[in-house]
Design a protein around this motif. Structure first.
Motif, short mmCIF file in Angstrom:
data_model
loop_
_atom_site.label_atom_id
_atom_site.label_comp_id
_atom_site.label_asym_id
_atom_site.label_seq_id
_atom_site.Cartn_x
_atom_site.Cartn_y
_atom_site.Cartn_z
N ASP A 136 0.83 -1.21 0.00
CA ASP A 136 0.00 0.00 0.00
C ASP A 136 0.86 1.26 0.00
OD1 ASP A 136 -2.33 -1.36 -0.08
OD2 ASP A 136 -2.81 -1.15 2.05
N GLN A 137 2.09 1.14 0.51
CA GLN A 137 2.99 2.29 0.53
C GLN A 137 3.30 2.76 -0.89
OE1 GLN A 137 6.47 1.56 2.92
NE2 GLN A 137 7.17 3.66 2.80
N LEU A 138 3.43 1.80 -1.79
CA LEU A 138 3.66 2.13 -3.20
C LEU A 138 2.36 2.57 -3.86
CD1 LEU A 138 5.43 1.97 -5.85
CD2 LEU A 138 4.59 -0.38 -6.05
N ILE A 139 1.29 1.82 -3.63
CA ILE A 139 0.02 2.08 -4.29
C ILE A 139 -0.56 3.43 -3.90
CG2 ILE A 139 -2.38 1.31 -4.37
CD1 ILE A 139 -0.35 -0.16 -6.18
N LYS A 140 -0.46 3.80 -2.65
CA LYS A 140 -1.04 5.08 -2.21
C LYS A 140 -0.43 6.25 -2.98
CE LYS A 140 -3.76 5.97 0.42
NZ LYS A 140 -5.20 6.29 0.18
N LYS A 141 0.88 6.22 -3.16
CA LYS A 141 1.54 7.32 -3.89
C LYS A 141 1.07 7.34 -5.35
CE LYS A 141 5.63 7.15 -0.94
NZ LYS A 141 5.19 8.27 -0.14
N ILE A 142 0.92 6.18 -5.95
CA ILE A 142 0.44 6.12 -7.34
C ILE A 142 -1.00 6.61 -7.43
CG2 ILE A 142 -0.16 4.53 -9.22
CD1 ILE A 142 2.28 2.85 -8.41
N ARG A 143 -1.83 6.18 -6.49
CA ARG A 143 -3.24 6.61 -6.48
C ARG A 143 -3.35 8.13 -6.39
NH1 ARG A 143 -7.44 3.32 -4.88
NH2 ARG A 143 -8.25 4.97 -3.55
N ILE A 144 -2.57 8.73 -5.51
CA ILE A 144 -2.64 10.19 -5.33
C ILE A 144 -2.28 10.90 -6.62
CG2 ILE A 144 -1.54 12.14 -4.16
CD1 ILE A 144 -1.34 10.29 -1.66
N GLU A 145 -1.17 10.48 -7.24
CA GLU A 145 -0.72 11.16 -8.47
C GLU A 145 -1.71 10.96 -9.61
OE1 GLU A 145 3.31 11.46 -9.84
OE2 GLU A 145 4.05 10.61 -7.96
#
Length: 200
Positions: free
Chosen positions: A87-96
């Motif tokens: 989720d640490q990776l996915i959250k950043k991708i989701r935000i962008e």
């Protein structure tokens, strides 16, 4: 007697706080701190930024006729030796991606599913809730696309006694209408250091 006990306690606290290691705040925008063999926030930032920029610069997220695609997050597998939360990776991708204005991210299905989507609809059976305030049937929208992937780790022993650790962030964007992969991206992060260090 009480005064002596209080003074001794205060002295112990002062000694303990004086002996503690100094802590400094990290400048997240300009962190010059030492690298570690494991994955840290800088690695996740780089991998997420590389993937998002690659997706946005490809034609994969440009919807013919305009508008936004609806994107669901599928499984992102951790195939490293570390106990990391993808989720640490996915959250950043989701935000962008959300901020790009090219996609809506659904939480109705997928690994980022918000169970409240279904729970709130179960209130239709509860007389305590005003029926007009409850979401109607057929209002959830299915995703057009899905993002999936995995993170791999390879450890390589070098002839000089050092070791090289490679992390592969591999992502795939799938068109759910036909099952075609419309974009794939890979970011590799490599680190070298002492062979005695542990990379997990």
């Amino acid at each position: 007697m009480k005064m002596k006990i209080l003074t001794a306690s205060a002295l112990c606290l002062a000694l303990l706080s004086g002996c503690a290691d100094k802590v400094s705040k990290i400048d997240l925008n300009n962190d010059k701190g030492e690298q570690v063999f494991g994955l840290d926030y800088r690695d996740f930032q780089q991998a997420a930024s590389d993937a998002t920029q690659s997706m946005l610069h490809s034609a994969a997220l440009s919807k013919p006729g305009g508008g936004r695609y609806i994107l669901a997050i599928s499984d992102i597998r951790n195939d490293t030796m570390q106990h990391i939360d993808t989720d640490q990776l996915i959250k950043k991708i989701r935000i962008e991606l959300l901020n790009s204005g090219k996609v809506y991210l659904t939480t109705a299905v997928g690994s980022e599913e918000d169970r409240m989507n279904k729970k709130v609809r179960e209130l239709r059976k509860d007389d305590e809730f005003r029926n007009s305030s409850i979401s109607k049937k057929g209002t959830l929208v299915a995703p057009d696309m899905s993002l999936s992937g995995k993170i791999l780790q390879r450890n390589i022993n070098m002839s000089n006694g050092k070791q090289q650790v490679e992390y592969y962030f591999m992502l795939t964007l799938t068109d759910l209408t036909n099952g075609f992969a419309t974009w794939e991206g890979e970011t590799i992060i490599g680190k070298r250091g002492s062979g005695k260090s542990v990379a997990w």
